[in-house]
Design an enzyme around this catalytic site. Structure first.
Site, PDB file in Angstrom:
ATOM      1  N   ARG A 184       0.805  -1.229   0.000  1.00  0.00           N
ATOM      2  CA  ARG A 184       0.000   0.000   0.000  1.00  0.00           C
ATOM      3  C   ARG A 184       0.837   1.278   0.000  1.00  0.00           C
ATOM      4  O   ARG A 184       0.373   2.321   0.457  1.00  0.00           O
ATOM      5  CB  ARG A 184      -0.967  -0.008   1.188  1.00  0.00           C
ATOM      6  CG  ARG A 184      -1.999  -1.113   1.085  1.00  0.00           C
ATOM      7  CD  ARG A 184      -2.978  -1.083   2.227  1.00  0.00           C
ATOM      8  NE  ARG A 184      -3.967  -2.149   2.060  1.00  0.00           N
ATOM      9  CZ  ARG A 184      -4.836  -2.509   3.003  1.00  0.00           C
ATOM     10  NH1 ARG A 184      -4.828  -1.886   4.171  1.00  0.00           N
ATOM     11  NH2 ARG A 184      -5.695  -3.475   2.783  1.00  0.00           N
ATOM     12  N   LYS A 235       2.972  10.860 -12.176  1.00  0.00           N
ATOM     13  CA  LYS A 235       2.141   9.933 -12.940  1.00  0.00           C
ATOM     14  C   LYS A 235       2.886   8.618 -13.147  1.00  0.00           C
ATOM     15  O   LYS A 235       4.034   8.607 -13.604  1.00  0.00           O
ATOM     16  CB  LYS A 235       1.770  10.517 -14.299  1.00  0.00           C
ATOM     17  CG  LYS A 235       0.699  11.583 -14.248  1.00  0.00           C
ATOM     18  CD  LYS A 235       0.286  11.966 -15.653  1.00  0.00           C
ATOM     19  CE  LYS A 235      -0.846  12.977 -15.670  1.00  0.00           C
ATOM     20  NZ  LYS A 235      -1.240  13.345 -17.042  1.00  0.00           N
ATOM     21  N   GLU A 239       9.268  16.620 -26.105  1.00  0.00           N
ATOM     22  CA  GLU A 239       8.639  17.068 -24.863  1.00  0.00           C
ATOM     23  C   GLU A 239       9.185  18.422 -24.410  1.00  0.00           C
ATOM     24  O   GLU A 239       8.503  19.155 -23.698  1.00  0.00           O
ATOM     25  CB  GLU A 239       8.836  16.019 -23.762  1.00  0.00           C
ATOM     26  CG  GLU A 239       8.123  14.701 -24.015  1.00  0.00           C
ATOM     27  CD  GLU A 239       6.615  14.773 -23.791  1.00  0.00           C
ATOM     28  OE1 GLU A 239       6.092  15.863 -23.463  1.00  0.00           O
ATOM     29  OE2 GLU A 239       5.952  13.732 -23.951  1.00  0.00           O
ATOM     30  N   LYS A 269       7.011  22.357 -16.216  1.00  0.00           N
ATOM     31  CA  LYS A 269       6.125  21.281 -15.770  1.00  0.00           C
ATOM     32  C   LYS A 269       5.881  21.351 -14.266  1.00  0.00           C
ATOM     33  O   LYS A 269       4.764  21.107 -13.793  1.00  0.00           O
ATOM     34  CB  LYS A 269       6.689  19.916 -16.145  1.00  0.00           C
ATOM     35  CG  LYS A 269       5.730  18.796 -15.743  1.00  0.00           C
ATOM     36  CD  LYS A 269       6.041  17.470 -16.370  1.00  0.00           C
ATOM     37  CE  LYS A 269       4.937  16.454 -16.049  1.00  0.00           C
ATOM     38  NZ  LYS A 269       5.222  15.124 -16.605  1.00  0.00           N
ATOM     39  N   GLU A 320      -4.640  16.773 -12.361  1.00  0.00           N
ATOM     40  CA  GLU A 320      -5.102  17.011 -13.728  1.00  0.00           C
ATOM     41  C   GLU A 320      -6.593  17.281 -13.809  1.00  0.00           C
ATOM     42  O   GLU A 320      -7.329  16.691 -14.601  1.00  0.00           O
ATOM     43  CB  GLU A 320      -4.723  15.834 -14.637  1.00  0.00           C
ATOM     44  CG  GLU A 320      -4.743  16.213 -16.116  1.00  0.00           C
ATOM     45  CD  GLU A 320      -4.173  15.129 -17.017  1.00  0.00           C
ATOM     46  OE1 GLU A 320      -4.880  14.730 -17.952  1.00  0.00           O
ATOM     47  OE2 GLU A 320      -3.033  14.685 -16.783  1.00  0.00           O
ATOM     48  N   ARG A 342      -3.240  21.193 -15.742  1.00  0.00           N
ATOM     49  CA  ARG A 342      -2.297  20.131 -16.087  1.00  0.00           C
ATOM     50  C   ARG A 342      -2.671  19.438 -17.391  1.00  0.00           C
ATOM     51  O   ARG A 342      -1.806  18.870 -18.066  1.00  0.00           O
ATOM     52  CB  ARG A 342      -2.188  19.114 -14.946  1.00  0.00           C
ATOM     53  CG  ARG A 342      -1.082  18.086 -15.166  1.00  0.00           C
ATOM     54  CD  ARG A 342      -0.765  17.266 -13.929  1.00  0.00           C
ATOM     55  NE  ARG A 342       0.310  16.333 -14.201  1.00  0.00           N
ATOM     56  CZ  ARG A 342       0.867  15.533 -13.310  1.00  0.00           C
ATOM     57  NH1 ARG A 342       0.463  15.556 -12.051  1.00  0.00           N
ATOM     58  NH2 ARG A 342       1.846  14.709 -13.644  1.00  0.00           N
ATOM     59  N   ASN A 386      -0.958  17.756 -22.164  1.00  0.00           N
ATOM     60  CA  ASN A 386      -1.323  16.730 -23.140  1.00  0.00           C
ATOM     61  C   ASN A 386      -1.383  17.260 -24.568  1.00  0.00           C
ATOM     62  O   ASN A 386      -1.899  16.559 -25.455  1.00  0.00           O
ATOM     63  CB  ASN A 386      -2.677  16.115 -22.764  1.00  0.00           C
ATOM     64  CG  ASN A 386      -2.588  15.280 -21.503  1.00  0.00           C
ATOM     65  OD1 ASN A 386      -1.780  14.359 -21.409  1.00  0.00           O
ATOM     66  ND2 ASN A 386      -3.413  15.608 -20.517  1.00  0.00           N
ATOM     67  N   HIS A 443      -0.868  14.848 -27.329  1.00  0.00           N
ATOM     68  CA  HIS A 443      -0.816  13.499 -26.780  1.00  0.00           C
ATOM     69  C   HIS A 443      -2.048  12.652 -27.097  1.00  0.00           C
ATOM     70  O   HIS A 443      -1.952  11.422 -27.117  1.00  0.00           O
ATOM     71  CB  HIS A 443      -0.584  13.558 -25.270  1.00  0.00           C
ATOM     72  CG  HIS A 443       0.841  13.807 -24.900  1.00  0.00           C
ATOM     73  ND1 HIS A 443       1.529  14.918 -25.333  1.00  0.00           N
ATOM     74  CD2 HIS A 443       1.719  13.098 -24.147  1.00  0.00           C
ATOM     75  CE1 HIS A 443       2.759  14.882 -24.853  1.00  0.00           C
ATOM     76  NE2 HIS A 443       2.903  13.781 -24.142  1.00  0.00           N
ATOM     77  N   HIS A 473      -1.000   9.154 -28.413  1.00  0.00           N
ATOM     78  CA  HIS A 473      -1.345   7.885 -27.776  1.00  0.00           C
ATOM     79  C   HIS A 473      -2.105   6.975 -28.733  1.00  0.00           C
ATOM     80  O   HIS A 473      -1.936   5.748 -28.719  1.00  0.00           O
ATOM     81  CB  HIS A 473      -2.154   8.133 -26.511  1.00  0.00           C
ATOM     82  CG  HIS A 473      -1.350   8.735 -25.401  1.00  0.00           C
ATOM     83  ND1 HIS A 473      -1.921   9.260 -24.269  1.00  0.00           N
ATOM     84  CD2 HIS A 473      -0.013   8.894 -25.252  1.00  0.00           C
ATOM     85  CE1 HIS A 473      -0.976   9.724 -23.471  1.00  0.00           C
ATOM     86  NE2 HIS A 473       0.192   9.509 -24.050  1.00  0.00           N
ATOM     87  N   HIS A 490       7.527   6.750 -28.082  1.00  0.00           N
ATOM     88  CA  HIS A 490       6.592   7.743 -27.543  1.00  0.00           C
ATOM     89  C   HIS A 490       6.931   9.161 -28.007  1.00  0.00           C
ATOM     90  O   HIS A 490       6.046   9.909 -28.446  1.00  0.00           O
ATOM     91  CB  HIS A 490       6.589   7.676 -26.016  1.00  0.00           C
ATOM     92  CG  HIS A 490       5.736   8.716 -25.372  1.00  0.00           C
ATOM     93  ND1 HIS A 490       4.362   8.770 -25.542  1.00  0.00           N
ATOM     94  CD2 HIS A 490       6.050   9.775 -24.581  1.00  0.00           C
ATOM     95  CE1 HIS A 490       3.864   9.799 -24.873  1.00  0.00           C
ATOM     96  NE2 HIS A 490       4.862  10.424 -24.281  1.00  0.00           N
TER      97      HIS A 490
END
Length: 368
Positions: free
Chosen positions: A122, A144, A186, A228, A238, A242, A246, A249, A253, A267
């Site tokens: 956990r 993330k 990026e 960032k 997000e 935020r 993207n 993206h 993706h 990527h």
């Protein structure tokens, strides 16, 4: 010289150190976050071969007992199978909640190691030591973590902030040019989202960044990380600003999923194409000028980031499949596609409820 960028998130705050020689100092920098003096390093075969001896020597010098778990390189590792394998390795090695996980590699390792750290028992603290340009400027900052599924990229994951990020610029000298170009996508994204002056700087200095010229590389990494960090501070989960990160993206993706997440299309290469597509679609909708869209595409092409979907690795792409993948993106709401588009270079915005018919027509025009 090392530069430190704080990510101010209250109890989850941490620093990003950027500079040369940080790998050799990793032990002393990591030690305050390892109360048990036990460290579990997660890496891939390529990084282990090139850089593990320096990291292990540093951990040993700091009297940190350490173990290394080495995974196969490549996006395919970010899977349920890869996650299960890593979690079981950690558990079988006897990891406990006072230990520390170190994600030592590129974005794939950072994502899967961070996710495993967040899940095992956990939640266990972890540190990011990114070894690719893309990971240093993007995926190592912000918390993330995720794995891919057949349904889409990064569909299973959580936000688990690291305790520290060490971005050693020296290790980037071992990267092939293709990986440097991926990271550059990026970097330039930051200028396209909110800083037209930085985009102009990129146009003049991109080759120096990709060729690891020290001054230009340090400036670009610091600028992208600071950008960032401020976005993450304002919107950690997000829910608002935020989402701007993207830009390109949603297209990217879908391209990656269409291409099968293999080495054919990396990527950063998908992001480069996605950035050009976002500006081209914005121009087609009358949101930004066609001239600015051409300027973005010309720059990306000049840096070796292909923006032509007809010849992009993974082609041929099917517009209907692309649209279906975009509709299933994490940012979609009630089946409506969300895109990040632009009014001009440096002024991106979130566009919800994108018109599917117009988007299909746009994709058909780009692909055929």
């Amino acid at each position: 010289m090392t530069q430190t960028i704080p990510v101010s998130l209250g109890a989850r705050a941490y620093d990003v150190h950027i500079g040369n020689g940080l790998l050799a100092r990793a032990g002393e920098l990591i030690a305050p976050f390892a109360p048990s003096k036990r460290v579990f390093v997660v890496t891939d075969q390529n990084v282990a071969r090139l850089h593990r001896p320096v990291l292990v020597a540093s951990l040993d010098a700091a009297r940190l007992k350490n173990w290394t778990i080495t995974l196969p390189p490549g996006e395919e590792t970010k899977s349920f199978h890869g996650l299960e394998l890593l979690c079981r390795h950690l558990l079988q090695a006897g990891i406990d909640r006072r230990d520390l996980v170190v994600a030592f590699g590129g974005g794939v390792i950072g994502d899967i190691a961070g996710l495993a750290a967040g899940l095992v028992k956990r939640g266990i603290d972890f540190v990011q030591i990114p070894t690719t340009l893309l990971a240093q400027v993007d995926s190592s900052v912000g918390g993330k973590t995720a794995i891919d599924t057949p349904e889409g990229k990064n569909f299973v994951g959580l936000i688990h902030q690291p305790r520290l990020v060490l971005a050693d610029l020296h290790v980037l000298s071992t990267l092939p040019a293709r990986e440097m170009r991926c990271g550059y996508a990026e970097i330039v994204k930051a200028g396209l989202i909110a800083d037209a002056d930085f985009f102009a700087w990129c146009e003049a200095n991109a080759a120096h960044v990709i060729n690891c010229k020290p001054e230009a590389l340090a400036h670009a990494v610091v600028k992208a990380v600071a950008f960032k960090a401020r976005i993450v501070e304002a919107d950690e989960r997000e829910q608002g600003a935020r989402a701007l990160l993207n830009l390109g993206h949603t297209f990217a993706h879908a391209l990656e999923a269409h291409a099968g997440y293999g080495d054919a299309l990396l990527h950063g290469e998908a992001v480069g194409a996605g950035l050009a597509l976002a500006f081209a679609h914005s121009a087609g909708l009358g949101l930004c000028s066609a001239g600015e869209a051409r300027r973005v595409r010309t720059h990306l092409d000049s840096m070796g980031l292909s923006t032509d979907l007809r010849t992009l690795p993974g082609a041929p792409y099917d517009p209907n499949k692309m649209l279906a993948l975009m509709a299933g993106d994490k940012k979609a709401e009630a089946g409506q596609i969300t895109l990040v588009l632009a009014r001009t270079i440096g002024q991106a915005f979130v566009h919800k409820g994108a018109d599917a018919a117009k988007l299909r027509a746009f994709l058909e025009g780009e692909i055929t």
